[in-house]
Design a protein around this motif. Structure first.
Motif, PDB file in Angstrom:
ATOM      1  N   ALA A 129       4.681 -46.505  75.233  1.00  0.00           N
ATOM      2  CA  ALA A 129       5.371 -47.637  74.595  1.00  0.00           C
ATOM      3  C   ALA A 129       6.842 -47.686  74.994  1.00  0.00           C
ATOM      4  O   ALA A 129       7.420 -48.771  75.158  1.00  0.00           O
ATOM      5  N   ALA A 130       7.449 -46.516  75.158  1.00  0.00           N
ATOM      6  CA  ALA A 130       8.869 -46.464  75.535  1.00  0.00           C
ATOM      7  C   ALA A 130       9.108 -46.905  76.970  1.00  0.00           C
ATOM      8  O   ALA A 130      10.257 -47.107  77.376  1.00  0.00           O
ATOM      9  N   SER A 131       8.024 -47.055  77.738  1.00  0.00           N
ATOM     10  CA  SER A 131       8.165 -47.525  79.116  1.00  0.00           C
ATOM     11  C   SER A 131       7.382 -48.820  79.349  1.00  0.00           C
ATOM     12  O   SER A 131       6.975 -49.100  80.472  1.00  0.00           O
ATOM     13  N   TYR A 132       7.157 -49.579  78.289  1.00  0.00           N
ATOM     14  CA  TYR A 132       6.513 -50.887  78.447  1.00  0.00           C
ATOM     15  C   TYR A 132       7.263 -51.709  79.489  1.00  0.00           C
ATOM     16  O   TYR A 132       8.490 -51.584  79.630  1.00  0.00           O
ATOM     17  N   THR A 137      13.749 -60.722  83.634  1.00  0.00           N
ATOM     18  CA  THR A 137      15.217 -60.803  83.701  1.00  0.00           C
ATOM     19  C   THR A 137      15.857 -59.454  83.986  1.00  0.00           C
ATOM     20  O   THR A 137      16.870 -59.372  84.688  1.00  0.00           O
ATOM     21  N   PHE A 138      15.283 -58.388  83.436  1.00  0.00           N
ATOM     22  CA  PHE A 138      15.911 -57.073  83.495  1.00  0.00           C
ATOM     23  C   PHE A 138      15.372 -56.193  84.619  1.00  0.00           C
ATOM     24  O   PHE A 138      15.802 -55.050  84.759  1.00  0.00           O
ATOM     25  N   ARG A 139      14.453 -56.702  85.412  1.00  0.00           N
ATOM     26  CA  ARG A 139      13.844 -55.882  86.463  1.00  0.00           C
ATOM     27  C   ARG A 139      14.633 -55.967  87.763  1.00  0.00           C
ATOM     28  O   ARG A 139      15.363 -56.936  88.010  1.00  0.00           O
ATOM     29  N   GLU A 140      14.439 -54.950  88.574  1.00  0.00           N
ATOM     30  CA  GLU A 140      15.008 -54.982  89.919  1.00  0.00           C
ATOM     31  C   GLU A 140      14.374 -56.128  90.697  1.00  0.00           C
ATOM     32  O   GLU A 140      13.172 -56.381  90.557  1.00  0.00           O
ATOM     33  N   PRO A 141      15.143 -56.845  91.522  1.00  0.00           N
ATOM     34  CA  PRO A 141      14.569 -57.963  92.281  1.00  0.00           C
ATOM     35  C   PRO A 141      13.457 -57.482  93.213  1.00  0.00           C
ATOM     36  O   PRO A 141      13.606 -56.485  93.909  1.00  0.00           O
ATOM     37  N   GLY A 142      12.350 -58.179  93.161  1.00  0.00           N
ATOM     38  CA  GLY A 142      11.229 -57.838  94.032  1.00  0.00           C
ATOM     39  C   GLY A 142      10.379 -56.688  93.547  1.00  0.00           C
ATOM     40  O   GLY A 142       9.397 -56.328  94.185  1.00  0.00           O
ATOM     41  N   ALA A 143      10.771 -56.085  92.405  1.00  0.00           N
ATOM     42  CA  ALA A 143       9.986 -54.950  91.895  1.00  0.00           C
ATOM     43  C   ALA A 143       8.677 -55.473  91.309  1.00  0.00           C
ATOM     44  O   ALA A 143       8.693 -56.260  90.360  1.00  0.00           O
ATOM     45  N   PRO A 144       7.539 -55.052  91.866  1.00  0.00           N
ATOM     46  CA  PRO A 144       6.263 -55.553  91.347  1.00  0.00           C
ATOM     47  C   PRO A 144       5.956 -54.946  89.983  1.00  0.00           C
ATOM     48  O   PRO A 144       6.291 -53.794  89.706  1.00  0.00           O
ATOM     49  N   GLU A 145       5.355 -55.731  89.116  1.00  0.00           N
ATOM     50  CA  GLU A 145       4.940 -55.237  87.810  1.00  0.00           C
ATOM     51  C   GLU A 145       3.583 -55.844  87.483  1.00  0.00           C
ATOM     52  O   GLU A 145       3.470 -57.044  87.222  1.00  0.00           O
ATOM     53  N   GLN A 146       2.546 -55.019  87.568  1.00  0.00           N
ATOM     54  CA  GLN A 146       1.191 -55.500  87.348  1.00  0.00           C
ATOM     55  C   GLN A 146       0.864 -55.631  85.865  1.00  0.00           C
ATOM     56  O   GLN A 146       0.033 -56.454  85.477  1.00  0.00           O
ATOM     57  N   ARG A 147       1.514 -54.827  85.047  1.00  0.00           N
ATOM     58  CA  ARG A 147       1.181 -54.834  83.621  1.00  0.00           C
ATOM     59  C   ARG A 147       1.810 -56.039  82.922  1.00  0.00           C
ATOM     60  O   ARG A 147       2.948 -56.408  83.211  1.00  0.00           O
ATOM     61  N   PRO A 148       1.114 -56.646  81.965  1.00  0.00           N
ATOM     62  CA  PRO A 148       1.719 -57.746  81.206  1.00  0.00           C
ATOM     63  C   PRO A 148       2.810 -57.220  80.273  1.00  0.00           C
ATOM     64  O   PRO A 148       2.746 -56.078  79.816  1.00  0.00           O
ATOM     65  N   VAL A 149       3.803 -58.048  80.018  1.00  0.00           N
ATOM     66  CA  VAL A 149       4.871 -57.676  79.086  1.00  0.00           C
ATOM     67  C   VAL A 149       4.371 -57.933  77.668  1.00  0.00           C
ATOM     68  O   VAL A 149       4.074 -59.082  77.313  1.00  0.00           O
ATOM     69  N   PRO A 150       4.251 -56.912  76.834  1.00  0.00           N
ATOM     70  CA  PRO A 150       3.730 -57.124  75.472  1.00  0.00           C
ATOM     71  C   PRO A 150       4.768 -57.812  74.590  1.00  0.00           C
ATOM     72  O   PRO A 150       5.964 -57.835  74.917  1.00  0.00           O
ATOM     73  N   GLU A 564      21.140 -48.976  72.645  1.00  0.00           N
ATOM     74  CA  GLU A 564      20.992 -49.604  71.333  1.00  0.00           C
ATOM     75  C   GLU A 564      20.824 -51.117  71.432  1.00  0.00           C
ATOM     76  O   GLU A 564      20.343 -51.758  70.492  1.00  0.00           O
ATOM     77  N   ALA A 565      21.199 -51.699  72.583  1.00  0.00           N
ATOM     78  CA  ALA A 565      20.959 -53.130  72.775  1.00  0.00           C
ATOM     79  C   ALA A 565      19.470 -53.439  72.647  1.00  0.00           C
ATOM     80  O   ALA A 565      19.091 -54.548  72.239  1.00  0.00           O
ATOM     81  N   GLY A 566      18.619 -52.485  72.963  1.00  0.00           N
ATOM     82  CA  GLY A 566      17.179 -52.683  72.835  1.00  0.00           C
ATOM     83  C   GLY A 566      16.719 -52.850  71.401  1.00  0.00           C
ATOM     84  O   GLY A 566      15.634 -53.378  71.152  1.00  0.00           O
ATOM     85  N   ARG A 567      17.514 -52.400  70.462  1.00  0.00           N
ATOM     86  CA  ARG A 567      17.180 -52.597  69.049  1.00  0.00           C
ATOM     87  C   ARG A 567      17.346 -54.059  68.642  1.00  0.00           C
ATOM     88  O   ARG A 567      16.606 -54.562  67.804  1.00  0.00           O
ATOM     89  N   TYR A 568      18.315 -54.724  69.249  1.00  0.00           N
ATOM     90  CA  TYR A 568      18.730 -56.042  68.763  1.00  0.00           C
ATOM     91  C   TYR A 568      18.240 -57.211  69.608  1.00  0.00           C
ATOM     92  O   TYR A 568      18.148 -58.333  69.105  1.00  0.00           O
ATOM     93  N   PHE A 569      17.966 -56.985  70.885  1.00  0.00           N
ATOM     94  CA  PHE A 569      17.722 -58.105  71.788  1.00  0.00           C
ATOM     95  C   PHE A 569      16.386 -57.950  72.533  1.00  0.00           C
ATOM     96  O   PHE A 569      15.893 -56.842  72.719  1.00  0.00           O
ATOM     97  N   GLU A 570      15.844 -59.100  72.981  1.00  0.00           N
ATOM     98  CA  GLU A 570      14.550 -59.095  73.657  1.00  0.00           C
ATOM     99  C   GLU A 570      14.603 -59.641  75.076  1.00  0.00           C
ATOM    100  O   GLU A 570      13.848 -59.205  75.927  1.00  0.00           O
ATOM    101  N   ASP A 571      15.440 -60.610  75.324  1.00  0.00           N
ATOM    102  CA  ASP A 571      15.534 -61.210  76.655  1.00  0.00           C
ATOM    103  C   ASP A 571      16.925 -61.813  76.786  1.00  0.00           C
ATOM    104  O   ASP A 571      17.701 -61.834  75.821  1.00  0.00           O
ATOM    105  N   LEU A 572      17.249 -62.305  77.975  1.00  0.00           N
ATOM    106  CA  LEU A 572      18.584 -62.837  78.260  1.00  0.00           C
ATOM    107  C   LEU A 572      18.455 -64.152  79.011  1.00  0.00           C
ATOM    108  O   LEU A 572      17.660 -64.271  79.942  1.00  0.00           O
ATOM    109  N   THR A 573      19.263 -65.138  78.595  1.00  0.00           N
ATOM    110  CA  THR A 573      19.317 -66.426  79.281  1.00  0.00           C
ATOM    111  C   THR A 573      20.765 -66.722  79.643  1.00  0.00           C
ATOM    112  O   THR A 573      21.666 -66.541  78.808  1.00  0.00           O
TER     113      THR A 573
END
Length: 607
Positions: A129-132, A137-150, A564-573
């Motif tokens: 869970a700590a590595s979901y 927005t927060f990933r390295e450009p071009g970094a593949p991610e096969q798993r869905p974001v929960p 601690e930003a992970g406690r308060y925020f989910e995504d960035l626009t």
């Protein structure tokens, strides 16, 4: 049409091809589906050995006593053991979801529940869970991610990490508490490994790394024809010295070395999970710890010595005719073996030790004394490196670990007060670590003081859960909002707003010290609670808030530099030089109008 079943052995062979995985359920889903299939296929899926590789890959950390109990209750059936651990996983994740979505003291009780019911049995599920996967927005450009974001992936990651920390630190405190009543030489390896628990690094991993080093050391001895049989070297002074110096040579061949210059003062070379891996240029006490652990594993009776200038190792023999051997692991490139009659007295005199008190400095040291010395090394190191050289989260964690060691073994009021000041950074530790594990180890006055402060924190959390900040009068005058990214007008740092007050709510002392009344609107303006990019907390006047946005490289480091930003925020626009975070369930509940307010601000600007 009748479908002929395959032979039983062929079904087993097919199922053996399912690849084990740490974070994917695909292979296990197939096995479980087979349990519901035809008679032969179901029988094949029941074969215990098919489940063993999946169990061993998925469940690398456990609570040892509970693991033994599982083996007994299941008769060692790997399928039943896997299903039992899977049940624990699911219960843990349900509790984690409640911690994410709830506010108040309820999440503190849930942290205690996980620690009490499952402890390290919940570790692997929380680690996943700590590595979901993060939002794109927060990933390295071009970094593949096969798993869905929960859903709520970012706060789930944050609170999973907090739960892991509470489990590891609770175990560390209880392990150290046992030293008060039973400080044996054998306790050194685990008790010192537990220092890394404060960095959410389970002690089992440190012990495993030491075991691997011992295996490599034995291979090194065989290659270099060094005696490995204790019966051959323990009663022979020359051979015992050869074994000791050869362990030092082995360590150097693995990249371990004496840290010099600025490297000597690096905070990272004081913690086992780091000095065993990335910071092998390290200090004397760390090198002696490794030496002693390896020496014991190959049959050498070794212990640390609390020498005044730097920690040494002492090696003894069951033969009374063989004198103790002192090993300077740190200085072993120059001289590994020190003589008791010449070298040791010389160094002690240089350190100002009189002849009458020399004995205490050449006897094997207790695990307690080594832990206290290690903690003092950490505290002393804070003044030896420039600001910004170490991430704030590392500083606070190292400080916390050192404070706890000193509170346990010194019963110090001063250290306890500092723990209380820092507990908000380790909120889920409150019950499992401070109340359940630390309090019973303290004297009565410190117990009462700690319990009083813990109750106060719980009351604050309970009150926060009932508090909401809608944008009604007087909050209509609050210009900005939680989730906004800003730049400080005077100091230039970038911050993230996670709370606001319609006017300054700080103490009079803080207002006076910070010169708040000298601002153009003084204290009678909105003030904002914010995190800086480095993870520091700030309380900022509205006069000092300026609109800004983040560079892509900074976006990708948000949760590294300011966890601690992970406690308060989910995504960035980000739009046209303006940036806002999407809010976590916790902030949405506390500031119910700010999500929509921020969305309008992002579209239309401050006007």
């Amino acid at each position: 049409m009748t479908i002929r079943e395959l032979p039983f052995d062929l079904y087993v062979h097919i199922l053996e091809q399912l690849a084990p995985s740490t974070d994917s359920d695909e292979s296990i889903t197939v096995l479980i589906s087979c349990l519901k299939a035809s008679t032969s296929l179901r029988a094949a899926a029941f074969v215990s050995g098919l489940w063993e590789p999946h169990y061993r890959v998925r469940y690398t950390i456990c609570e040892p006593a509970k693991e033994q109990s599982r083996k007994r209750s299941t008769g060692g059936d790997w399928r039943l053991m896997y299903l039992e651990r899977r049940r624990i996983d699911l219960e843990t994740l349900v509790i984690l979801s409640k911690i994410v979505t709830e506010r108040g003291d309820g999440r503190l009780e849930r942290a205690r529940e996980v620690n009490t019911m499952f402890s390290f049995d919940a570790w692997n599920a929380l680690e996943i869970a700590a590595s979901y996967p993060l939002p794109e927005t927060f990933r390295e450009p071009g970094a593949p991610e096969q798993r869905p974001v929960p859903p709520h992936a970012v706060p789930m990651r944050f609170w999973a990490q907090m739960l892991l920390g509470a489990i590891a630190r609770s175990h560390a405190v209880r392990t150290w508490g046992e030293l008060i009543f039973n400080d044996t030489p054998q306790a050194l390896e685990l008790s010192f490994a537990c220092v890394s628990s404060f960095f959410v690094y389970p002690p089992m991993k440190v012990l495993s790394q030491l075991e691997e080093l011992a295996v490599l050391c034995k291979a090194y001895f065989i290659e270099h024809q060094i005696p490995l049989d204790p019966a051959e070297f323990t009663n022979d002074t020359g051979k015992l010295k050869l074994v000791c110096s050869s362990i030092c040579d082995f360590l150097w061949s693995c990249g371990f070395e004496a840290a010099d210059g600025q490297r000597f003062h690096m905070l990272q070379n004081r913690f086992p999970h780091l000095f065993l891996t990335t910071h092998k240029a390290t200090i004397p006490i760390s090198l002696v710890y490794i030496f002693v652990c390896i020496a014991r594993k190959i049959g050498v009776t070794a212990a640390p010595v609390d020498f005044p200038t730097r920690v040494l190792a002492v090696v003894s023999s069951p033969d009374p005719d063989v004198s103790d051997i002192f090993v300077d692991v740190f200085g072993s490139r120059t001289q590994a073996i020190l003589t008791l009659h010449d070298d040791i007295p010389h160094f002690l005199v240089q350190a100002g030790i009189t002849a009458t008190s020399m004995l205490r400095y050449i006897t094997p040291a207790s695990s307690t004394s080594m832990l206290v010395r290690a903690s003092r090394n950490v505290l002393a190191s804070f003044s030896n490196f420039p600001a910004g050289a170490v991430p704030e989260v590392v500083l606070h964690t190292a400080f916390y670990a050192s404070l706890v060691v000193n509170v346990i073994f010194m019963n110090s009021h001063r250290y306890l007060l500092n723990i209380i000041k820092h507990i908000n950074r380790f909120l889920l530790d409150l019950l499992p670590v401070l109340v359940d594990s630390l309090t019973p180890l303290l004297n009565q006055p410190l117990q009462e003081q700690l319990m009083m402060h813990c109750k106060a924190v719980m009351e604050d959390e309970k009150e926060a859960a009932t508090t909401s900040h809608p944008r009604s009068a007087p909050a209509r005058e609050v210009k900005f909002f939680v989730g906004m990214v800003f730049k400080h007008a005077a100091h230039g740092y970038v911050g993230y707003i996670y709370g606001w007050d319609p006017s300054c709510a700080a103490t009079e002392d803080w207002i006076r010290e910070m010169g708040v009344d000298s601002l153009s609107r003084g204290r009678h303006q909105p003030f904002y609670h914010a995190l800086t990019q480095s993870g520091s907390s700030r309380y900022v006047a509205e006069d000092n808030i300026r609109t800004t946005c983040l560079e892509p490289a900074d976006v990708r480091r948000i949760f590294i530099d300011a966890p601690e930003a992970g406690r308060y925020f989910e995504d960035l626009t980000q739009v046209d030089g303006r940036a806002r975070f999407l809010l976590s369930p916790e902030l949405n509940a506390a500031y119910p109008d700010d999500e929509a307010f921020g969305d309008q601000w992002l579209k239309h600007g401050e006007d």
